[in-house]
Design a protein around this motif. Structure first.
Motif: not given
Length: 395
Positions: A159-173, A360-365
């Protein structure tokens, strides 16, 4: 074990080349191999049984037209051989998979091969490996990377942070996602959200039962599970640690992923479901940080769990995979928790505040996409701890 040969190791190939294409002398093969020294568009991968080379694959980038393809360059399987005594153990498949992964990292989305018309055995092997016949020469082509590598992905802490970025990344594909979190998340197409608090006793196993039901409902056979849920609290020096928060950290960071992985392997036993487990780790698992004794210890534990599980899977020649992923420092809620710590409890507080101030912090996405691309590229190495810095190098 499979390794990519360096330019000064090509002599290893001589007996294998003679097994695949008999008739040439060693000196003739050596003259031919000299042409590959320094060639960035070609690679040789060798399978080993202890210190004995038992098979190889040769891959090359072809930039001219490849029969049946619609892109360029195309990765091309120029040669594949496994010693006769070592066949029917999945070695050829692994040699092809690492060749595909090499080609995918160089921008290829298709992978080609060909065999002679009379070589029916080789034709059947290509078809088992996922190639589609492109012409009656016989030429073969297959798509590499992308959704063919998985039927669904399970993500904890979604629901947040890297997990949220992962959800978006895989759903996009177009990959169906089963998300597990302790807080509600927005409804999304392609996402099944399950509400579970993994810090509670007994919940990880209950959640796993629910996940397996969803996997069966989808009919997924290639399933990736990303154990992303994690807590960094308590940040405090030893002697001042809160016992309840300490126990919660071990439940979420260590017990939950270990219990869930163990249960998923039990569910998959006797089925044709292939699991890829990804344990999200941290550099804190390999170096001591004052004030982080709990977080350091949990990540060190999950690293060792990954390495042992990977070793066991290799020993049993399982099709399952277990790896770890170090996402580095990201701009997430966890970083906010770190920066809100007291200087007395956390000696490196200033450095983490500086990372934020300097951007210098990368985005979760960005970090999520790097893991997704690694998984899409094909076979990963059991027990390996992959670093986001390595995956983003050159991008």
């Amino acid at each position: 074990m499979i390794t990519q040969l360096k330019d000064d190791q090509y002599e290893t190939l001589l007996p294998l080349l003679n097994g695949l294409w008999p008739g040439q002398t060693p000196s003739e093969w050596q003259d031919e191999l000299v042409g590959f020294v320094g060639d960035k568009d070609a690679a040789f991968f060798v399978a080993w049984n202890d210190d004995e080379a038992i098979g190889f694959s040769q891959v090359q980038l072809r930039r001219d037209y490849v029969e049946g393809s619609s892109s360029s360059p195309v990765g091309y399987l120029e040669g594949l051989y496994v010693d006769e005594q070592m066949r029917n153990q999945g070695i050829a498949r692994k040699l092809v998979e690492v060749a595909e992964q090499w080609a995918f990292r160089r921008g290829c989305t298709e992978f080609g091969s060909e065999v002679e018309l009379h070589n029916v055995e080789s034709q059947q092997m290509h078809e088992r490996l996922g190639f589609q016949e492109a012409n009656r020469t016989v030429s073969y082509i297959k798509t590499i990377g992308g959704s063919q590598m998985m039927d669904c992905v399970v993500i904890t802490g979604s629901s947040k942070g890297l997990g949220e970025g992962l959800v978006e990344s895989f759903v996009e594909k177009g990959i169906p996602v089963i998300g597990i979190s302790r807080t509600e998340s927005a409804t999304q197409s392609g996402v099944t959200s399950l509400l579970y608090d993994l810090s509670k006793s007994g919940v990880p196993l209950t959640a796993t039962e629910h996940v397996w039901q969803e996997i069966e409902k989808i009919g997924a056979k290639r399933v990736t599970v990303i154990h992303n849920a994690s807590v960094i609290d308590p940040i405090e020096r030893v002697g001042n640690l809160d016992p309840d928060r300490l126990e919660t950290a071990f439940r979420v960071n260590v017990m939950a992923p270990m219990l869930m992985t163990n249960s998923l392997f039990q569910h998959a036993r006797g089925t044709d479901v292939q699991l890829t487990i990804v344990n999200v780790t941290s550099g804190a698992g390999s170096r001591p940080i004052s004030g982080w004794s709990v977080y350091n210890s949990t990540k060190a534990a999950i690293n060792m769990h990954t390495e042992v599980a990977g070793l066991e899977l290799e020993q049993s020649q399982s099709s399952h995979r277990v790896i770890a992923y170090n996402p580095g420092v990201m701009d997430t809620g966890m970083q906010e928790t770190i920066r809100s710590s007291s200087a007395d409890a956390f000696a490196d507080l200033g450095r983490f505040k500086e990372l934020k101030e300097k951007g210098d912090l990368r985005s979760p996405r960005t970090v999520a996409d790097a893991l997704r691309d690694l998984l899409f590229a094909g076979d990963v190495t059991n027990g390996e701890i992959y670093l986001v810095t390595d995956l983003l190098e050159g991008k």
